[in-house]
Write a protein that holds these residues in place. Structure first.
Motif, PDB file in Angstrom:
ATOM      1  N   ASP A   1     -24.821 -22.630  -3.511  1.00 43.77           N
ATOM      2  CA  ASP A   1     -25.932 -23.886  -3.967  1.00 43.77           C
ATOM      3  C   ASP A   1     -24.254 -24.276  -5.236  1.00 43.77           C
ATOM      4  O   ASP A   1     -25.142 -26.311  -5.120  1.00 43.77           O
ATOM      5  CB  ASP A   1     -26.561 -23.548  -4.239  1.00 43.77           C
ATOM      6  CG  ASP A   1     -27.900 -22.924  -3.431  1.00 43.77           C
ATOM      7  OD1 ASP A   1     -28.941 -23.175  -3.363  1.00 43.77           O
ATOM      8  OD2 ASP A   1     -27.810 -21.745  -3.518  1.00 43.77           O
TER       9      ASP A   1
ATOM     10  N   SER B   1     -24.255 -21.198   1.824  1.00 47.00           N
ATOM     11  CA  SER B   1     -24.883 -20.458   2.548  1.00 47.00           C
ATOM     12  C   SER B   1     -26.194 -20.866   1.090  1.00 47.00           C
ATOM     13  O   SER B   1     -25.538 -20.686   0.152  1.00 47.00           O
ATOM     14  CB  SER B   1     -25.035 -19.236   2.207  1.00 47.00           C
ATOM     15  OG  SER B   1     -25.884 -18.601   2.288  1.00 47.00           O
TER      16      SER B   1
ATOM     17  N   GLU C   1     -30.103 -20.464  -2.054  1.00 46.35           N
ATOM     18  CA  GLU C   1     -30.892 -20.382  -1.974  1.00 46.35           C
ATOM     19  C   GLU C   1     -31.619 -20.268  -2.112  1.00 46.35           C
ATOM     20  O   GLU C   1     -33.055 -20.356  -1.545  1.00 46.35           O
ATOM     21  CB  GLU C   1     -30.575 -19.123  -3.236  1.00 46.35           C
ATOM     22  CG  GLU C   1     -29.612 -17.973  -2.666  1.00 46.35           C
ATOM     23  CD  GLU C   1     -29.640 -17.375  -4.348  1.00 46.35           C
ATOM     24  OE1 GLU C   1     -30.319 -17.155  -5.212  1.00 46.35           O
ATOM     25  OE2 GLU C   1     -28.321 -16.099  -4.760  1.00 46.35           O
ATOM     26  N   ASP C   2     -31.572 -21.807  -2.922  1.00 46.60           N
ATOM     27  CA  ASP C   2     -32.993 -22.420  -2.818  1.00 46.60           C
ATOM     28  C   ASP C   2     -32.595 -23.753  -2.200  1.00 46.60           C
ATOM     29  O   ASP C   2     -31.785 -24.889  -2.851  1.00 46.60           O
ATOM     30  CB  ASP C   2     -32.693 -23.262  -4.611  1.00 46.60           C
ATOM     31  CG  ASP C   2     -34.297 -24.418  -5.057  1.00 46.60           C
ATOM     32  OD1 ASP C   2     -34.430 -24.312  -4.073  1.00 46.60           O
ATOM     33  OD2 ASP C   2     -34.934 -23.788  -6.365  1.00 46.60           O
ATOM     34  N   CYS C   3     -33.089 -24.758  -1.220  1.00 46.39           N
ATOM     35  CA  CYS C   3     -32.188 -25.400  -0.377  1.00 46.39           C
ATOM     36  C   CYS C   3     -32.630 -26.658  -0.790  1.00 46.39           C
ATOM     37  O   CYS C   3     -32.811 -27.186  -1.188  1.00 46.39           O
ATOM     38  CB  CYS C   3     -33.009 -25.615   1.170  1.00 46.39           C
ATOM     39  SG  CYS C   3     -32.516 -26.700   2.690  1.00 46.39           S
ATOM     40  N   GLU C   4     -34.358 -26.893  -0.615  1.00 46.21           N
ATOM     41  CA  GLU C   4     -34.692 -27.839  -1.022  1.00 46.21           C
ATOM     42  C   GLU C   4     -34.384 -28.670  -2.655  1.00 46.21           C
ATOM     43  O   GLU C   4     -33.997 -29.619  -2.839  1.00 46.21           O
ATOM     44  CB  GLU C   4     -36.586 -27.403  -1.352  1.00 46.21           C
ATOM     45  CG  GLU C   4     -36.991 -28.940  -2.345  1.00 46.21           C
ATOM     46  CD  GLU C   4     -38.866 -28.658  -1.699  1.00 46.21           C
ATOM     47  OE1 GLU C   4     -39.392 -29.671  -2.361  1.00 46.21           O
ATOM     48  OE2 GLU C   4     -39.499 -27.763  -1.482  1.00 46.21           O
TER      49      GLU C   4
ATOM     50  N   THR D   1     -27.425 -22.199   6.502  1.00 47.29           N
ATOM     51  CA  THR D   1     -27.603 -21.351   6.556  1.00 47.29           C
ATOM     52  C   THR D   1     -28.886 -20.887   5.452  1.00 47.29           C
ATOM     53  O   THR D   1     -28.450 -21.514   3.878  1.00 47.29           O
ATOM     54  CB  THR D   1     -27.065 -20.128   6.916  1.00 47.29           C
ATOM     55  OG1 THR D   1     -26.254 -19.268   6.230  1.00 47.29           O
ATOM     56  CG2 THR D   1     -26.870 -20.014   8.650  1.00 47.29           C
ATOM     57  N   ASP D   2     -29.868 -20.783   5.200  1.00 40.59           N
ATOM     58  CA  ASP D   2     -30.671 -20.077   4.168  1.00 40.59           C
ATOM     59  C   ASP D   2     -29.980 -18.517   3.825  1.00 40.59           C
ATOM     60  O   ASP D   2     -30.500 -17.953   4.743  1.00 40.59           O
ATOM     61  CB  ASP D   2     -32.010 -20.143   4.975  1.00 40.59           C
ATOM     62  CG  ASP D   2     -33.603 -20.193   3.279  1.00 40.59           C
ATOM     63  OD1 ASP D   2     -32.528 -19.210   2.426  1.00 40.59           O
ATOM     64  OD2 ASP D   2     -34.602 -20.835   3.659  1.00 40.59           O
ATOM     65  N   ASN D   3     -29.742 -18.431   2.500  1.00 40.38           N
ATOM     66  CA  ASN D   3     -30.041 -17.139   2.115  1.00 40.38           C
ATOM     67  C   ASN D   3     -30.796 -15.806   2.158  1.00 40.38           C
ATOM     68  O   ASN D   3     -30.109 -15.157   2.387  1.00 40.38           O
ATOM     69  CB  ASN D   3     -28.442 -16.992   1.127  1.00 40.38           C
ATOM     70  CG  ASN D   3     -28.406 -16.011   0.209  1.00 40.38           C
ATOM     71  OD1 ASN D   3     -27.667 -15.147   1.519  1.00 40.38           O
ATOM     72  ND2 ASN D   3     -28.617 -15.934  -0.491  1.00 40.38           N
TER      73      ASN D   3
ATOM     74  N   HIS E   1     -33.700 -16.739   4.125  1.00 37.34           N
ATOM     75  CA  HIS E   1     -34.795 -16.119   5.463  1.00 37.34           C
ATOM     76  C   HIS E   1     -34.035 -16.495   6.517  1.00 37.34           C
ATOM     77  O   HIS E   1     -33.632 -15.977   7.729  1.00 37.34           O
ATOM     78  CB  HIS E   1     -36.050 -17.429   5.418  1.00 37.34           C
ATOM     79  CG  HIS E   1     -36.791 -17.035   4.480  1.00 37.34           C
ATOM     80  ND1 HIS E   1     -36.332 -18.446   3.389  1.00 37.34           N
ATOM     81  CD2 HIS E   1     -38.072 -17.060   4.492  1.00 37.34           C
ATOM     82  CE1 HIS E   1     -37.559 -18.221   3.031  1.00 37.34           C
ATOM     83  NE2 HIS E   1     -38.334 -16.831   2.795  1.00 37.34           N
TER      84      HIS E   1
ATOM     85  N   SER F   1     -32.101 -18.824   8.486  1.00 37.00           N
ATOM     86  CA  SER F   1     -32.214 -19.360   8.957  1.00 37.00           C
ATOM     87  C   SER F   1     -31.257 -21.010   9.066  1.00 37.00           C
ATOM     88  O   SER F   1     -31.309 -20.988   8.333  1.00 37.00           O
ATOM     89  CB  SER F   1     -33.971 -19.860   8.693  1.00 37.00           C
ATOM     90  OG  SER F   1     -34.056 -20.811   7.584  1.00 37.00           O
TER      91      SER F   1
ATOM     92  N   LEU G   1     -30.135 -24.222   8.445  1.00 37.87           N
ATOM     93  CA  LEU G   1     -30.404 -25.504   8.030  1.00 37.87           C
ATOM     94  C   LEU G   1     -29.288 -26.826   8.133  1.00 37.87           C
ATOM     95  O   LEU G   1     -29.984 -27.416   7.300  1.00 37.87           O
ATOM     96  CB  LEU G   1     -29.918 -25.210   6.538  1.00 37.87           C
ATOM     97  CG  LEU G   1     -30.978 -24.139   6.001  1.00 37.87           C
ATOM     98  CD1 LEU G   1     -31.008 -23.586   4.671  1.00 37.87           C
ATOM     99  CD2 LEU G   1     -32.866 -25.150   6.351  1.00 37.87           C
TER     100      LEU G   1
END
Length: 357
Positions: free
Chosen positions: A184, A212, A214-217, A243-245, A247, A249, A251
């Motif tokens: 991030d 990768s 951690e706080d995507c939003e 990717t979402d670190n 979950h 998933s 992104l």
């Protein structure tokens, strides 16, 4: 002259540039050439004297630097060169530093911050196209700079229009190649630097980045704010992995949506090889349909999957506000046109587009 295997094959050509007044394009790309301090300084001095060269490719070269005197000579070349297109893709810069804090650079130290204190201020006004895809800087046998980490060191290039900071394709998905994982903080810092110091940049290539979050939003919201002040009209994200670190998933679609909705001057985006599910592709199509600020966008969508392409087009055309034209070509190019309410105005816009092409 690309493909040289020995320094003796290319060094006379480079040294002769000091007296040449007509050569404009020179390709010396090679994966086998290694220059140490002496030859590197001679090459830079010869290039400083040349005023005719406009494109120079040293793709794949390796530079091994130990002497302090090499850096001032290289910076003098950048500040005085007439070259507009410099290709250093897949080059390796190995620096051996025996004194000071950089000589004790550890695995957990901030190599970018430490190296920035080491680099003097410089201005390079003439280079417009800078190709650094696959470029790496190694300090005392430790990879210190590549991809997004290179951007802060390029602030002296005051008139950059086209910048390639792609990673090596083979580094994605191959653990033995020590791939760079962009977190991030690194991603936010990159786009913050881009918005502050590279507002005239029109083309950015960031292929094969591996991100990768951690706080995507929060991260994507911050990036979107920085992108709104950029002048990018072309962005290449081939092979991008996000990717979402937490979950685990994927992104990629959210990153692409942030890009599309934030860049007001965007006219071309390449997503070749980006993995999208049909649902993610539909979400990207909806974002372009509802939030893209422009009227025309060309999209290179090769190797994202047939079902994903179908979902993307169906989502774009939903509601009848978007027209999608298949242009074909090796990159599976799509032209996305927003249908204007005033048909007369629409015809004028199309004629203008044809003249522009």
């Amino acid at each position: 002259l690309e493909g040289g295997t020995r320094l003796g094959e290319v060094l006379p050509v480079l040294l002769g540039l000091g007296d040449n007044k007509s050569l404009q394009l020179l390709d010396l790309g090679s994966q086998r050439l290694v220059l140490e301090d002496g030859p590197t300084q001679l090459v830079c001095q010869a290039l400083i004297k040349n005023s005719s060269l406009r494109l120079l490719s040293l793709e794949g070269w390796t530079f091994r630097i130990e002497e302090e005197g090499s850096l001032p000579v290289f910076l003098a070349f950048l500040q005085g060169t007439s070259i507009r297109d410099l290709v250093l893709a897949n080059c390796r810069l190995h620096m051996a530093i025996h004194d000071g804090r950089l000589s004790r650079l550890g695995r957990h130290d901030d190599s970018v911050a430490e190296l920035l204190t080491f680099l003097p201020n410089f201005v390079c006004p003439n280079i417009v196209f800078l190709r650094l895809g696959g470029f790496q800087v190694t300090v005392n046998d430790r990879v210190a700079l590549r991809g997004p980490h290179l951007l802060p060191f390029l602030r002296g290039f005051t008139h950059l229009s086209d910048l390639d900071l792609s990673m090596e394709k083979c580094s994605v998905g191959h653990s033995n190649n020590n791939p760079l994982i962009i977190d991030d903080k690194t991603l936010v810092t990159f786009f913050q630097t881009l918005s502050m110091h590279f507002r005239t940049l029109q083309s950015l290539k960031m292929g094969y980045w591996r991100v990768s979050l951690e706080d995507c939003e929060k991260t994507l919201k911050t990036i979107g704010r920085y992108l709104k002040t950029c002048s990018l009209s072309y962005i290449k994200t081939n092979g991008l992995v996000v990717t979402d670190n937490v979950h685990r998933s994927s992104l990629e679609h959210l990153f692409l949506q942030t890009t599309v909705s934030s860049l007001s001057l965007l006219t071309w985006m390449s997503i070749v090889g980006v993995s999208l599910t049909p649902g993610q592709a539909a979400g990207l199509g909806k974002c372009i349909r509802e939030r893209f600020p422009g009227t025309m966008l060309e999209l290179s969508a090769k190797d994202i999957g047939n079902e994903a392409v179908k979902s993307l087009i169906a989502s774009l055309e939903e509601g009848g506000k978007i027209e999608v034209l298949y242009l074909g070509g090796p990159s599976c190019n799509l032209r996305i046109l927003r249908i204007l309410k005033n048909q007369k105005l629409r015809g004028k816009f199309r004629r203008f587009t044809s003249l522009k092409e």
